[in-house]
Each structure stands twice: as structure tokens, then as C-alpha cells.
Design an enzyme around this catalytic site. Sequence first.
Site, mmCIF file in Angstrom:
data_model
loop_
_atom_site.group_PDB
_atom_site.id
_atom_site.type_symbol
_atom_site.label_atom_id
_atom_site.label_comp_id
_atom_site.label_asym_id
_atom_site.label_seq_id
_atom_site.Cartn_x
_atom_site.Cartn_y
_atom_site.Cartn_z
ATOM 1 N N SER A 12 6.918 -11.243 26.463
ATOM 2 C CA SER A 12 6.774 -12.933 26.917
ATOM 3 C C SER A 12 7.734 -13.609 25.939
ATOM 4 O O SER A 12 7.699 -13.450 24.783
ATOM 5 C CB SER A 12 5.439 -13.558 26.750
ATOM 6 O OG SER A 12 5.583 -14.726 27.061
ATOM 7 N N HIS A 72 -11.851 4.687 9.715
ATOM 8 C CA HIS A 72 -10.698 4.467 10.838
ATOM 9 C C HIS A 72 -10.979 5.136 11.953
ATOM 10 O O HIS A 72 -11.666 6.276 12.090
ATOM 11 C CB HIS A 72 -9.340 4.795 10.501
ATOM 12 C CG HIS A 72 -8.956 4.397 9.037
ATOM 13 N ND1 HIS A 72 -9.342 4.776 7.789
ATOM 14 C CD2 HIS A 72 -8.079 3.101 8.646
ATOM 15 C CE1 HIS A 72 -9.006 4.215 6.861
ATOM 16 N NE2 HIS A 72 -8.052 3.124 7.524
ATOM 17 N N LYS A 86 -13.495 -1.801 4.080
ATOM 18 C CA LYS A 86 -12.559 -1.937 5.244
ATOM 19 C C LYS A 86 -12.815 -0.925 6.485
ATOM 20 O O LYS A 86 -12.977 0.256 6.228
ATOM 21 C CB LYS A 86 -11.144 -1.136 4.476
ATOM 22 C CG LYS A 86 -9.892 -1.134 5.483
ATOM 23 C CD LYS A 86 -8.773 -0.256 5.203
ATOM 24 C CE LYS A 86 -7.804 -0.295 6.394
ATOM 25 N NZ LYS A 86 -6.467 0.950 6.143
ATOM 26 N N ASP A 142 4.567 -25.306 36.288
ATOM 27 C CA ASP A 142 5.659 -24.819 37.177
ATOM 28 C C ASP A 142 6.221 -25.736 38.038
ATOM 29 O O ASP A 142 7.551 -26.148 37.846
ATOM 30 C CB ASP A 142 5.451 -23.566 37.851
ATOM 31 C CG ASP A 142 5.358 -22.299 36.943
ATOM 32 O OD1 ASP A 142 5.805 -22.232 35.800
ATOM 33 O OD2 ASP A 142 4.599 -21.149 37.204
ATOM 34 N N LYS A 183 -2.874 -16.125 37.514
ATOM 35 C CA LYS A 183 -2.528 -17.491 37.902
ATOM 36 C C LYS A 183 -3.961 -17.624 38.969
ATOM 37 O O LYS A 183 -4.405 -18.818 38.579
ATOM 38 C CB LYS A 183 -1.522 -17.639 38.402
ATOM 39 C CG LYS A 183 -0.268 -17.622 37.395
ATOM 40 C CD LYS A 183 1.030 -17.915 37.963
ATOM 41 C CE LYS A 183 2.034 -18.068 36.900
ATOM 42 N NZ LYS A 183 3.274 -18.534 37.262
ATOM 43 N N GLU A 242 0.992 -1.343 0.058
ATOM 44 C CA GLU A 242 -0.194 -0.024 -0.054
ATOM 45 C C GLU A 242 0.946 1.090 0.070
ATOM 46 O O GLU A 242 1.744 1.731 0.842
ATOM 47 C CB GLU A 242 -0.909 0.037 1.266
ATOM 48 C CG GLU A 242 -1.642 1.220 1.293
ATOM 49 C CD GLU A 242 -2.504 1.438 2.537
ATOM 50 O OE1 GLU A 242 -1.942 1.319 3.728
ATOM 51 O OE2 GLU A 242 -3.637 1.987 2.518
#
Length: 530
Positions: A253, A132, A158, A352, A309, A32
Site C-alpha cells: 500500500s 520464541h 523476552k 474516493d 469497504k 544483538e
Amino acid sequence: MTLLTAPITVRDLEQALADSARAGELGADLVEFRIDTFTDDPKAVTELVQLSALPCIITCRPTWEGGAYDGDEQTRIAALEHAGMGARKPVYIDLELAAYQKSANLRQKVGLVVDDPDRPRQVDTGLILSSHDFQQRPSDLLRKIKDMADAPRCRVIKVAWQARSLRDNLEAFELIGQQVKPTIALCMGEFGLASRVLAKKFGALLTFASLDEDSGTAPGQPTLREIKNLYRWDAVDALTRVFGVIGFPVGHSMSPPTHNAGFDATDTNSVYLPMPIPPEYEHFKATVSSWLASPALHFGGASVTIPHKENLLKFVKEQGPRGEVEELAERIGAANTLAVRDDGSLYACNTDYAAALDAVCDGLSIAREGLEGKRVAVIGAGGAARAVVAGFAHYGADVTIYNRTADRAQELADQFGAKAAPLNDLSTCEADVYINCTPIGMHPNIDASPIPGDTLPVGIGPGTVVFDTIYNPVETKLLSLAKAAGCVTIPGTEMFVRQAAAQFKLWTGKDAPLGIFRDVLAEHLKAHGE
Ligand code: NAP
């Protein structure tokens, strides 16, 4: 086919053509050209289209829609007209819906350049109508889409908006599937990556991926290298299962490169994404519930890290008979793995502790059952220590917890039938296994060691296993001292690799390629670690 499209901000002809060639080399199907600041010489736009290495979209985005064009409409129209003047045409011209609706002149002029079902002539260029919103999901999103769908000249719909949560991606996927015209529906920002990476899974016309980290044209755009190499673009199809790492933040991560490399190596039709969810339980519950409720997504499970967790345990327990929690994870009070079973029920467990157990058992050359009676010194009493203590105590090891805050050590010891001792006693203790579960020695304090006085406990020597859960640096001060004393040393990378491997096995039924996991982690730490 979903086209991998590289946005290129055109500064001059030479740069734009070089970028187009590079996009092709990096695996893009289309570019583009953003000619927002390249409208002074309209003939150059014609040349750009003729000479581009890849087929192109031409876009001249005004400032009021997030672009950089701030001139008048006549100049903009002239540039777009010139895009279609050469023998080779752009594949698409992108125009904002708002501009198209507002200006009859623009509609008429652009109508001469793009394909028009009302005019009996063959034009190769299609019109993308776009909208947008860089703040939020617009409240009139569906009306805008309908207007695009109803506009006869519009070949492609779009929409792109700033995602507020991972749930927005699901709406983008639905919108792609519902339309009668080819559609691009993308979410921007850190919550929107799934809409970009999984555009192919849901049959979008295209997705955008930038040449470099700093050349993207919207927040959250991955690079071509990332989408191809990290997020498995070529392998993704409608049946691809989706996994991820749930945390906040999760941007750095190590799990996505690890698991995706595992899927690659074992030819598994799956992809693994970062899944940022804000800390509160309500966010966790709402997001995970919505992903689970989307059958076309094929959401197969997740690694779950700080701060979710405990939330994972709570969530799976709330499912009643449709949820199962591993007994030890329940006792630890934290789970790091979610698996969605074939019947849709959920399983939460903690890989773990299993990772720590297996790493140490390998070091001692024994099976888990052989841990009975082994003296294990755990340093620290936080989250990591909790999983480690639970695991070793479960297999009958004689565990002593050494911690700065005595009460905390005692509380943990009481819960799992272990003993507690002050940190200072460590230098005189004798154990078969030492496990550091504190951050002492972690970058940037790499000269620190959890054992007072920079020495080793008196009982340490050949045959003793010393395991440091820290993985940055891979060899901590503690491990280097232990190595010099002839101990078996285990770095924290082993814990990471093995907890990931256990998740991989649970999700895919296949043994994880441990060697590849180790290599990917080493590479990642080299690139991102200090
Ligand atoms: P946490 O819950 O915050 O616990 C930290 C523990 O370290 C506490 O017991 C704390 O003692 C102790 N501590 C912290 N700073 C200390 C200091 N300056 N002197 C003495 N003791 C200190 O953290 P966590 O989640 O358990 O994580 C601990 C470490 O484990 C992390 O740094 C990480 O490197 C490692 N880890 C590795 C993996 C892996 O996959 N390899 C996974 C998880 C964690 P008090 O109780 O006195 O505050």
C-alpha cells in the site's frame, strides 16, 4: 527509553564489526550479535564485544529455538563465558528459558558472567531469558513469563511468538505493561509489525530492526530505515495516535508512506501502519473491535481498502447510536475511511468520490456546484465507477456510463439517476469530462486505451477534462492522447492523493500537505511501480 536494536548474524569478526558500525550510522542504539555459527574460536567473541561500535547483546541461539547453533552445550557455554571476559562487557546475554531451566551446569556457568542479586559483586551484564514460538502463541505463554519473572538472575523477560491476527499485538502491549521487570514482547510475521513499531509507545525494553531487508533474524522485522524514516520511531511516545490501512493484502500500500510523511510535515503525534485483516466480516469485526477497546493504543481510525469497504459500512451501522455513516457512502455501498471521534463514537465515509470531484473541479476551475448540467462520461461500472457516478450525480452532473457489460451499466445508472450506453458509443459521444474507471491501459498493458480504435471521442478537445483513475503508469495512453489534443488531463495519482488528504483532514483537523503527498507517491511509484 526503548532501545532500537539491530540483530547481526556474525559470520566473521570483520563483517560483524562493520555491521555494528553501520547499525550505529543508521540510528540503532544497540546490536544483538547472533554468534550461532561463530563459536569455534571463543576468544574472537571476547574481541567482538571489545571492538563493537555499539553496546551489544550476545546470543547463541540453538536450532531447537529457531536459531542456527547445532553444537554441544559445552561449546556454547564457552562462547558465552568468553563474551564476558574482556574489560568491556556485553549489556545482556540472551538465553532461552527452556535451556536455563533444564541445565544446572548452564545456570551455574552463565551465573558467573551475568549480574546475580544473590552474589555481592558488580557485573554490568544482565540476563535476558527468552522464549520464541515460530508457529503460534504458546498456550503456556503466561506460565513462561512468570518463570522468567521469578528467576532472580533474569533481568529482562523476552517473549516472541507468531501472530495469528492483529489482535496478538494487543496482548504483547499488555504484557509489557504488566511486568515488574523490563520486558520485550514481540509478535512475528505479517500481523506482528505493530508490536515492533509501537514497542516504544508501550515502554518495551527494546525492539529489533534489521540492517537490510534480508538480514533480519525473525519474520516481520522491519529494517532500521523503515522503522526510523517510515514509521516515525523518533516521534513515537506513549500518547501517539495510531492509524492504519485495513485491507488484505496491504503489504504494498502507498498509504503508510503518504500519511506518515504528512504527520512528519505537520508535526502531528501519530503513526500509520499497514493493518492486514483476512477478508471475512468476522475477522474485520473482531480485530477492529479489539483495537477500539484498547484505550492505551489511541487508535484514531483507518483507511479501508479491498476487501473491507462494505465490511466497514456494516460494522459502523451495527454500532447503533455510537456509529454514523456518511449518507453518500451508504448509497455507494462502500466506505474507505474510519474515524474514531474523541467520544469514542465511529464515523465512516467515502473520500474516493470527493477526491474525484475535487480533482475534476480543479481541472474545470469550478466549484462542485458548478458541475450541475456538465456532461460526464464515466467508463466502467465497477467499484471505482460507482463512487465516481454517485459523486457527480449528487452534484447534478449529466452522467453517462459506458461499460462493456451493458446490464451492469444500466443497474448503476438506475441507482444514481444516470444514463447507460455501450462502450462502443464512446467514440461518438460528446462530453465535458471523461473519466476512465476501468483497468484498461494499466501496467503492463500500457499500450491499451479504453476508447476503441485508439482514438479519442469526437467531442474531445481543448477545455475537455480527461481523468484516468489508473496511476500506474501515471501518464496512460488515454492521457497522452488527450494531452496531445489539448485537453486538461488528470492522472489517477490525483485521486489517490486527494482521498488520502481528505482522510488526513478528518483525522487531524489539519490540511494535508498535498505537495508532500504527491512527492511521496511519485517516489513510491518510482521505487515499486514497473
Ligand atoms: P472493478 O470493480 O473490477 O471494475 C472494473 C471495470 O472495468 C468494470 O466495469 C469492467 O467491465 C471494466 N473492465 C475491466 N476490464 C475490461 C476490459 N478489458 N474491457 C472493457 N472493460 C473492462 O474495478 P474497480 O475497483 O472499479 O477499479 C477499476 C480501476 O480504477 C482500477 O484498475 C484502478 O486503476 C482504478 N482505481 C484508482 C483509484 C485511485 O485512487 N486512483 C482507486 C480505485 C480504483 P465489466 O463490468 O464489463 O466487467
